[in-house]
Design an enzyme around this catalytic site. Structure first.
Site, mmCIF file in Angstrom:
data_model
loop_
_atom_site.group_PDB
_atom_site.id
_atom_site.type_symbol
_atom_site.label_atom_id
_atom_site.label_comp_id
_atom_site.label_asym_id
_atom_site.label_seq_id
_atom_site.Cartn_x
_atom_site.Cartn_y
_atom_site.Cartn_z
ATOM 1 C CE1 TYR A 164 -4.051 1.967 0.924
ATOM 2 C CE2 TYR A 164 -2.707 2.908 2.673
ATOM 3 C CZ TYR A 164 -3.854 2.909 1.920
ATOM 4 O OH TYR A 164 -4.808 3.857 2.160
ATOM 5 C CE LYS A 168 -3.660 4.964 -1.067
ATOM 6 N NZ LYS A 168 -4.709 5.366 -2.017
HETATM 7 P P1 NAI Z 1 -13.485 2.383 1.208
HETATM 8 O O1 NAI Z 1 -13.098 0.949 1.220
HETATM 9 O O2 NAI Z 1 -14.755 2.771 1.825
HETATM 10 O O3 NAI Z 1 -13.477 2.952 -0.285
HETATM 11 C C1 NAI Z 1 -12.759 2.432 -1.340
HETATM 12 C C2 NAI Z 1 -13.719 2.140 -2.465
HETATM 13 O O4 NAI Z 1 -13.000 1.734 -3.627
HETATM 14 C C3 NAI Z 1 -14.686 1.004 -2.134
HETATM 15 O O5 NAI Z 1 -16.021 1.445 -2.281
HETATM 16 C C4 NAI Z 1 -14.325 -0.083 -3.103
HETATM 17 O O6 NAI Z 1 -15.419 -0.888 -3.530
HETATM 18 C C5 NAI Z 1 -13.725 0.693 -4.261
HETATM 19 N N1 NAI Z 1 -12.823 -0.114 -5.074
HETATM 20 C C6 NAI Z 1 -11.880 -0.970 -4.641
HETATM 21 N N2 NAI Z 1 -11.240 -1.539 -5.665
HETATM 22 C C7 NAI Z 1 -11.790 -1.027 -6.788
HETATM 23 C C8 NAI Z 1 -11.533 -1.223 -8.162
HETATM 24 N N3 NAI Z 1 -10.588 -2.078 -8.579
HETATM 25 N N4 NAI Z 1 -12.267 -0.533 -9.055
HETATM 26 C C9 NAI Z 1 -13.229 0.323 -8.636
HETATM 27 N N5 NAI Z 1 -13.531 0.531 -7.347
HETATM 28 C C10 NAI Z 1 -12.803 -0.129 -6.422
HETATM 29 O O7 NAI Z 1 -12.278 3.164 1.906
HETATM 30 P P2 NAI Z 1 -11.981 4.731 2.052
HETATM 31 O O8 NAI Z 1 -11.383 4.910 3.373
HETATM 32 O O9 NAI Z 1 -13.136 5.542 1.649
HETATM 33 O O10 NAI Z 1 -10.792 4.900 0.988
HETATM 34 C C11 NAI Z 1 -10.817 5.783 -0.119
HETATM 35 C C12 NAI Z 1 -9.390 6.090 -0.528
HETATM 36 O O11 NAI Z 1 -8.736 6.820 0.510
HETATM 37 C C13 NAI Z 1 -8.531 4.844 -0.786
HETATM 38 O O12 NAI Z 1 -7.669 5.099 -1.870
HETATM 39 C C14 NAI Z 1 -7.735 4.728 0.496
HETATM 40 O O13 NAI Z 1 -6.528 4.027 0.292
HETATM 41 C C15 NAI Z 1 -7.511 6.188 0.820
HETATM 42 N N6 NAI Z 1 -7.153 6.440 2.204
HETATM 43 C C16 NAI Z 1 -8.059 6.281 3.211
HETATM 44 C C17 NAI Z 1 -7.689 6.561 4.506
HETATM 45 C C18 NAI Z 1 -8.650 6.483 5.638
HETATM 46 O O14 NAI Z 1 -8.264 6.894 6.745
HETATM 47 N N7 NAI Z 1 -9.864 6.006 5.431
HETATM 48 C C19 NAI Z 1 -6.305 6.946 4.858
HETATM 49 C C20 NAI Z 1 -5.454 7.120 3.716
HETATM 50 C C21 NAI Z 1 -5.879 6.846 2.454
#
Ligand code: NAI
Length: 304
Positions: A164, A168
Site C-alpha cells: 500500500y 501511495k
Molecule cells: P473504502 O473501502 O470505503 O473505499 C474504497 C472504495 O474503492 C470502495 O467502495 C471499493 O469498492 C472501491 N474499489 C476498490 N477496488 C476497486 C476497483 N478495482 N475498481 C473500482 N472501485 C474499487 O475506503 P476509504 O477509506 O473511503 O478509501 C478511499 C481512498 O482513501 C482509498 O484510496 C484509500 O486508500 C484512501 N485512504 C483512506 C484513509 C482512511 O483513513 N480512510 C487513509 C489514507 C488513504
C-alpha cells in the site's frame, strides 16, 4: 466566494462508499454531473456489488445528475469505456478523483508478491489508467483537475503496509510529473492524504467518538478545493477530522566534497551537514536537484 461545479463533469472512482461517496455527493450538490465508479467489492478487493448505483440514487434523490459505473479501475479498457460514456452523455470530463482502493495488509515478511502486486495494481496502475483515459480529453479542453489519493503510509510509512505504501507514494510521484506535463493545458494535479473513519479503518480499534470525528465529510472540503477551478497544483494535502495540512518533499543544501573526500568515510564525516535542513528547498521539478549539483560543482572548481 462559492465554489461551484456547475457544468463540470466529474469522475470519482471508488465512490460507492466511504470517502468517494462523500466526494460524489458534494460535487453533485454543487452542480457537477458525476460518474460514480465502484466495483463494489470487499475491503480486500474480492467480489462486487451495486454500490455505485446506490450512490447515484442518492444523488438523483436531491435532484443531482449522476451515472453509475461498476468498472474495475485496474482495467484500462473498462476505464476508457467509462470515460467515453461520460463524454457521450455530457460532452467532456473536467474532474477526476482517483480514490478507489483496497487493502492486503501483512508484514513484508509474510506478504505474498501477489498481494503486493494487486494493491499496486488497484491504487497506482488503477489511478494511472483512469488518468490516461481522461488525459487527452483534458488536454483538448484545456481544462482538467485531477486528484490522486495517497496516504500517510505512503508519505511516512506504516508497519504492515509495504504494498500500500509503495503504491501511495507512487501516486505522489505520478502527481509530480503529470502536473508538469499538464500545466500548458491548464491541467492541475494534486495529491490528498486523507484520514477518515471508513471500512478501511474500522478495525483499528478507534474509540467510537474518534471514528465519528473522522467522518469523510471532514475530508471532502479539501478534496473539492483541490479539484476546483482555482485549485493549486503539485500539492500534497492532508485532511482529517477538521485538520488540514500540507506535506513537502525537500532538498537540503548538503555539501560539495573535494575529490579526496568522496569516500564512504567522507560521507560519514560530513553526514551532519548533508542532512542539515537549514536552507532546504522544495524543488518543483527534478531539474532542481541537478541545479544543486551543478552549483556545488561550480563551488569546488567546476568541470576542471
Ligand atoms: P473504502 O473501502 O470505503 O473505499 C474504497 C472504495 O474503492 C470502495 O467502495 C471499493 O469498492 C472501491 N474499489 C476498490 N477496488 C476497486 C476497483 N478495482 N475498481 C473500482 N472501485 C474499487 O475506503 P476509504 O477509506 O473511503 O478509501 C478511499 C481512498 O482513501 C482509498 O484510496 C484509500 O486508500 C484512501 N485512504 C483512506 C484513509 C482512511 O483513513 N480512510 C487513509 C489514507 C488513504
Amino acid at each position: 466566494m462559492t465554489i461551484s461545479f456547475k457544468d463540470r463533469v466529474a469522475i470519482v472512482t471508488g465512490a460507492g462508499g466511504g470517502l468517494g461517496r462523500t466526494y460524489a455527493l458534494e460535487l453533485a450538490r454543487r452542480g457537477a454531473k458525476v460518474v460514480v465508479n465502484d466495483l463494489g467489492g470487499s475491503r480486500d478487493g474480492t467480489g462486487h456489488s451495486d454500490a455505485a448505483l446506490k450512490v447515484v440514487e442518492e444523488i438523483k434523490a436531491f435532484g443531482g445528475e449522476a451515472m453509475s459505473n461498476g468498472g474495475n479501475v485496474a482495467d484500462l479498457e473498462q476505464m476508457t469505456e467509462m470515460v467515453a460514456k461520460a463524454k457521450e452523455a455530457w460532452g467532456g470530463v473536467h474532474v477526476l478523483i482517483n480514490n478507489a482502493g483496497i487493502l492486503r495488509d501483512k508484514s513484508f515478511a509474510k506478504m505474498t508478491m501477489d498481494d503486493f502486486k494487486l494493491v499496486v495494481d488497484v491504487h497506482l496502475i488503477g489511478s494511472a489508467n483512469c488518468t490516461k483515459a481522461v488525459w487527452e480529453t483534458m488536454r483538448e479542453q484545456n481544462y482538467g483537475r485531477i486528484l490522486m489519493t495517497a496516504s500517510s503510509t505512503g508519505l511516512f510509512g506504516n508497519f504492515g503496509q509495504a504494498n500500500y505504501g509503495a503504491a501511495k507514494l507512487g501516486l505522489a510521484g505520478l502527481t509530480k510529473t503529470l502536473y508538469l506535463e499538464g500545466a500548458k493545458n491548464n491541467i492541475r494535479v494534486n495529491t490528498l492524504a486523507p484520514v477518515a473513519g471508513t471500512r478501511m479503518t474500522e478495525d483499528l480499534g478507534m474509540p467510537e467518538a474518534l471514528f465519528n470525528a473522522l467522518k469523510p465529510e471532514n475530508v471532502a472540503p479539501a478534496a473539492l478545493f483541490l479539484v476546483s477551478e482555482d485549485a493549486p497544483t503539485n500539492m500534497i494535502v492532508g485532511a482529517g477530522a477538521g485538520a488540514y495540512h500540507a506535506s513537502f518533499i525537500t532538498l537540503t543544501p548538503g555539501v560539495a566534497l573535494p575529490e579526496a573526500e568522496r569516500t564512504p568515510e567522507g560521507i560519514a564525516a560530513h553526514w551532519d551537514q548533508i542532512i542539515d535542513r537549514t536552507g532546504e528547498i522544495v524543488p518543483q521539478s527534478g531539474g532542481e536537484q541537478s541545479g544543486v549539483v551543478m552549483a556545488a560543482l561550480n563551488k569546488i572548481g567546476g568541470l576542471g
